[in-house]
Write an enzyme that holds these catalytic residues in place. Structure first.
Site, PDB file in Angstrom:
ATOM      1  N   HIS A   9       0.838  -1.189   0.000  1.00 24.98           N
ATOM      2  CA  HIS A   9       0.000   0.000   0.000  1.00 24.98           C
ATOM      3  C   HIS A   9       0.880   1.247   0.000  1.00 24.98           C
ATOM      4  O   HIS A   9       2.029   1.222   0.439  1.00 24.98           O
ATOM      5  CB  HIS A   9      -0.923  -0.006   1.207  1.00 24.98           C
ATOM      6  CG  HIS A   9      -1.978  -1.060   1.130  1.00 24.98           C
ATOM      7  ND1 HIS A   9      -2.994  -1.152   2.036  1.00 24.98           N
ATOM      8  CD2 HIS A   9      -2.183  -2.062   0.231  1.00 24.98           C
ATOM      9  CE1 HIS A   9      -3.780  -2.160   1.719  1.00 24.98           C
ATOM     10  NE2 HIS A   9      -3.296  -2.732   0.623  1.00 24.98           N
ATOM     11  N   CYS A  39      -2.620  -0.543   7.467  1.00 26.77           N
ATOM     12  CA  CYS A  39      -1.843   0.693   7.371  1.00 26.77           C
ATOM     13  C   CYS A  39      -2.121   1.614   8.551  1.00 26.77           C
ATOM     14  O   CYS A  39      -1.213   2.279   9.051  1.00 26.77           O
ATOM     15  CB  CYS A  39      -2.130   1.394   6.048  1.00 26.77           C
ATOM     16  SG  CYS A  39      -1.494   0.482   4.625  1.00 26.77           S
ATOM     17  N   CYS A  81      -6.232   1.565   5.124  1.00 24.93           N
ATOM     18  CA  CYS A  81      -6.890   0.341   5.575  1.00 24.93           C
ATOM     19  C   CYS A  81      -6.477   0.079   7.026  1.00 24.93           C
ATOM     20  O   CYS A  81      -5.629   0.786   7.579  1.00 24.93           O
ATOM     21  CB  CYS A  81      -6.490  -0.846   4.680  1.00 24.93           C
ATOM     22  SG  CYS A  81      -4.780  -1.391   4.932  1.00 24.93           S
ATOM     23  N   GLU A 100       0.727   3.820   1.857  1.00 21.38           N
ATOM     24  CA  GLU A 100       1.114   4.171   3.227  1.00 21.38           C
ATOM     25  C   GLU A 100       2.278   3.306   3.707  1.00 21.38           C
ATOM     26  O   GLU A 100       3.175   3.781   4.404  1.00 21.38           O
ATOM     27  CB  GLU A 100      -0.080   4.004   4.179  1.00 21.38           C
ATOM     28  CG  GLU A 100      -1.277   4.853   3.816  1.00 21.38           C
ATOM     29  CD  GLU A 100      -2.256   4.150   2.871  1.00 21.38           C
ATOM     30  OE1 GLU A 100      -3.412   4.590   2.798  1.00 21.38           O
ATOM     31  OE2 GLU A 100      -1.870   3.165   2.198  1.00 21.38           O
TER      32      GLU A 100
END
Length: 155
Positions: free
Chosen positions: A77, A108, A105, A79
């Site tokens: 991701h 993260c 999410c 992040e």
């Protein structure tokens, strides 16, 4: 007209997202401290690995809804990538603010909490309400970018 800092950083997050090769959702993120960019990241596979647009999306093939079964995705991701940049290049991201095209999410969110990120500004939501619950409990400020120089508090 000169953009506000929020508008400036959110536009950069959108540009960063254009590097993503995810077949589902292109996400960009950057970490800011004292109005300076610490790191940028977008969602995609680890360095040196084949991209999703080359090998396809397993989650699509398995009809897995957005926001579920992240472990099957070959990509990191956005992040996660900005956090990794701090570790890889040896700088702290503590007390920084994350600007991202989408809400983090739950995975993260937990990483951002432990990394000491103090605030998050997002452009769009993501289907993961548990992430928002964790961020709220951790006392992390989350705002949604509304454009025109306006942000709206979520937490």
């Amino acid at each position: 007209m000169r953009p506000s800092w929020d508008a400036y950083f959110m536009e950069i997050a959108r540009v960063v997202s254009s590097r993503s090769n995810c077949l589902r959702r292109k996400i960009g993120a950057l970490l800011i401290k004292d109005k300076r960019i610490l790191a940028t990241g977008y969602n995609g596979p680890p360095s040196g690995m084949k991209h999703c647009d080359e090998v396809g999306c397993m989650r699509d093939k398995m009809n897995i809804p957005s926001g579920e079964r992240h472990e099957l995705c070959r990509g990191l991701h956005a992040e996660q990538n900005v956090i990794i940049q701090g570790a890889l290049h040896g700088f702290s991201i503590k007390d920084s603010v994350l600007y991202a095209t989408h809400q983090p999410c739950i995975l993260c969110a937990k990483m951002l909490i432990n990394a000491g990120v103090k605030g998050i500004i997002i452009q769009d939501n993501y289907p993961d309400s548990r992430a928002m619950d964790f961020l709220t409990e951790a006392g992390i400020t989350v705002k949604i970018w509304k454009g025109d120089g306006k942000v709206e508090w979520i937490t």
